[in-house]
Design an enzyme around this catalytic site. Structure first.
Site, PDB file in Angstrom:
ATOM      1  N   GLY A  37       0.829  -1.138  -0.033  1.00 52.58           N
ATOM      2  CA  GLY A  37       0.034   0.004  -0.112  1.00 52.58           C
ATOM      3  C   GLY A  37       0.828   1.166   0.047  1.00 52.58           C
ATOM      4  O   GLY A  37       1.945   1.364   0.128  1.00 52.58           O
ATOM      5  N   ALA A  76      -6.446  -6.887   3.447  1.00 51.07           N
ATOM      6  CA  ALA A  76      -5.286  -6.983   3.346  1.00 51.07           C
ATOM      7  C   ALA A  76      -4.682  -8.361   3.043  1.00 51.07           C
ATOM      8  O   ALA A  76      -4.835  -9.341   4.171  1.00 51.07           O
ATOM      9  CB  ALA A  76      -4.897  -6.650   5.069  1.00 51.07           C
ATOM     10  N   SER A  79      -2.339 -10.831  -3.613  1.00 49.75           N
ATOM     11  CA  SER A  79      -3.624 -11.063  -4.585  1.00 49.75           C
ATOM     12  C   SER A  79      -3.024 -11.341  -5.886  1.00 49.75           C
ATOM     13  O   SER A  79      -3.695 -11.187  -6.964  1.00 49.75           O
ATOM     14  CB  SER A  79      -4.585  -9.918  -4.730  1.00 49.75           C
ATOM     15  OG  SER A  79      -3.817  -8.592  -4.978  1.00 49.75           O
ATOM     16  N   TYR A 143      -3.593 -18.563  -4.591  1.00 44.43           N
ATOM     17  CA  TYR A 143      -4.349 -17.213  -4.006  1.00 44.43           C
ATOM     18  C   TYR A 143      -5.628 -17.564  -3.729  1.00 44.43           C
ATOM     19  O   TYR A 143      -6.208 -17.340  -2.955  1.00 44.43           O
ATOM     20  CB  TYR A 143      -4.090 -16.141  -5.167  1.00 44.43           C
ATOM     21  CG  TYR A 143      -5.065 -15.264  -4.952  1.00 44.43           C
ATOM     22  CD1 TYR A 143      -5.058 -14.358  -4.029  1.00 44.43           C
ATOM     23  CD2 TYR A 143      -6.027 -14.734  -6.014  1.00 44.43           C
ATOM     24  CE1 TYR A 143      -5.906 -13.402  -3.695  1.00 44.43           C
ATOM     25  CE2 TYR A 143      -6.855 -13.788  -5.793  1.00 44.43           C
ATOM     26  CZ  TYR A 143      -6.746 -13.057  -4.777  1.00 44.43           C
ATOM     27  OH  TYR A 143      -7.909 -12.124  -4.605  1.00 44.43           O
ATOM     28  N   ILE A 209      -0.070  -9.980 -24.258  1.00 48.41           N
ATOM     29  CA  ILE A 209      -1.402 -10.895 -24.231  1.00 48.41           C
ATOM     30  C   ILE A 209      -0.873 -12.115 -23.810  1.00 48.41           C
ATOM     31  O   ILE A 209      -0.379 -12.895 -24.840  1.00 48.41           O
ATOM     32  CB  ILE A 209      -2.359 -10.536 -25.240  1.00 48.41           C
ATOM     33  CG1 ILE A 209      -2.704  -8.997 -25.621  1.00 48.41           C
ATOM     34  CG2 ILE A 209      -3.693 -11.399 -25.206  1.00 48.41           C
ATOM     35  CD1 ILE A 209      -3.332  -8.198 -24.608  1.00 48.41           C
ATOM     36  N   GLY A 286      -2.358 -21.028 -13.928  1.00 49.47           N
ATOM     37  CA  GLY A 286      -3.433 -20.578 -13.344  1.00 49.47           C
ATOM     38  C   GLY A 286      -4.631 -19.792 -13.753  1.00 49.47           C
ATOM     39  O   GLY A 286      -5.252 -19.245 -12.831  1.00 49.47           O
ATOM     40  N   ASP A 287      -4.802 -19.597 -14.693  1.00 51.40           N
ATOM     41  CA  ASP A 287      -5.623 -18.350 -15.514  1.00 51.40           C
ATOM     42  C   ASP A 287      -6.720 -19.085 -15.977  1.00 51.40           C
ATOM     43  O   ASP A 287      -6.740 -20.078 -16.965  1.00 51.40           O
ATOM     44  CB  ASP A 287      -5.092 -17.401 -16.401  1.00 51.40           C
ATOM     45  CG  ASP A 287      -4.078 -16.255 -15.865  1.00 51.40           C
ATOM     46  OD1 ASP A 287      -4.398 -16.038 -14.576  1.00 51.40           O
ATOM     47  OD2 ASP A 287      -3.470 -15.699 -16.656  1.00 51.40           O
TER      48      ASP A 287
END
Length: 333
Positions: A37, A76, A79, A143, A209, A286-287
């Site tokens: 952050g 928090a 990600s 994640y 891409i 993982g997509d």
């Protein structure tokens, strides 16, 4: 009453804090360790504590000094899907173990309401489209797994301690405060839209891409995009829902419309007026192919009404931020 925002210096958290304070209804306390952050992103009217939510001594001090906190909004967490594939234990340590400490301290202080920033990644490769809250949750990356474990912990904390929760499973977040004063600034940046806009700015040569052989109309990933102010409004509604004594629940947050990576690229070209060169690359692990939300429950039960329901409108707000902050916030080390 007072709301505690965990991760309030981050991208979505800072928009949440801004939105809450601008409504004028709540006192806002922010906790953030500033690992990802930015101090400059925190609204000046928020009471800020720098520290880690997993540090029980620190959290006890925050709650002791602010005894009127009755609700927690939890942003928090790490990600990044690709990073979680490379370093899964980092995600289970920070995200999942951190939730254990948080729920224990909340129970200790009698705080019974938590709104949790969950994710569409808990669904993995969905069995149905659009994705409903009842769609089986089968994460395909650490994640998503860490967030699902956090949801599970809250479920059992509810049963054992009466800690009520709302898990908001949202999809791809994009856009910024329309005046360009706060926005998305990650280092390194991995999200599609800010990278596309960095190419438009000239700070990158081209956009990569990742994958053109997915089972989608143009072969690139399809995602559902939602603006951070619309997410913030949903969190405010979720806090009101819990304060009214409603049962724990989960809601999807999305536009219910999917856009492919190539469609986002073309929309950004139109908004910015820049050519934005692009190059195809291999898939990232993982997509999933497509993630589109069914968000009817949030609209019907919470009364959620997204204001930013046009992808070009979302991109325009992001472009306002990137145009006025070409290097992001000034507080990066």
């Amino acid at each position: 009453m007072t709301v505690l925002i965990l991760g309030g210096a981050g991208y979505i958290g800072s928009h949440m804090v801004d939105r809450l304070i601008e409504t004028g209804k709540e006192k806002v306390v922010v906790v953030d360790n500033l690992v990802t952050g930015h101090r400059a992103a925190i609204h000046p009217d928020a009471l800020f504590y720098e520290g880690d939510l997993a540090d029980k001594i620190f959290m006890r001090r925050v709650l002791t000094e602010n005894p009127d906190i009755d609700a927690v909004i939890h942003f928090a967490a790490y990600s990044l899907v690709a990073e979680s594939m490379e370093n899964p234990l980092k995600y289970f340590d920070n995200n999942t173990a951190g939730m254990v400490s948080l729920l224990e301290v909340m129970n200790e202080f009698g705080i019974k309401n938590i709104v949790f920033s969950s994710t569409a990644a808990t669904y993995g490769i969905p069995e149905e489209l659009p994705i409903k809250e009842t769609t089986p949750q089968r994460p395909i990356n650490p994640y998503g797994e860490s967030k699902l474990m956090m949801e599970t912990m809250m479920k059992w904390a509810d049963q054992a301690y009466g800690t009520k929760f709302v898990a908001l499973r949202y999809f791809n977040v994009a856009g910024a405060k329309p005046d360009g004063s706060i926005g998305e600034d990650h280092g390194p940046e991995t999200h599609l839209l800010p990278i596309v806009l960095q190419v438009a700015q000239g700070t990158r040569d081209k956009i990569m891409i990742y994958g053109d052989d997915y089972n989608t109309p143009d072969g690139t990933n399809v995602r559902d995009y939602v603006h951070p102010f619309d997410l913030a409004d949903a969190h405010i509604l979720a806090v009101d829902y819990l304060r009214s004594g409603n049962p724990s629940s989960a809601f999807n947050l999305g536009s219910s419309t999917g856009f492919s990576n190539l469609e986002i690229l073309e929309a950004a070209r139109q908004v910015t007026g820049h050519p934005i060169p692009a190059e195809m690359a291999d898939r990232r692990p993982g997509d999933p192919d497509t993630l589109i939300a069914e968000s009817t429950r949030a609209r019907d039960i919470l009364g959620w009404k997204p204001a930013f329901d046009d992808i070009k409108k979302i991109i325009e707000t992001a472009w306002a931020w990137h145009s006025s902050h070409p290097k992001g916030y000034d507080d990066r080390d």
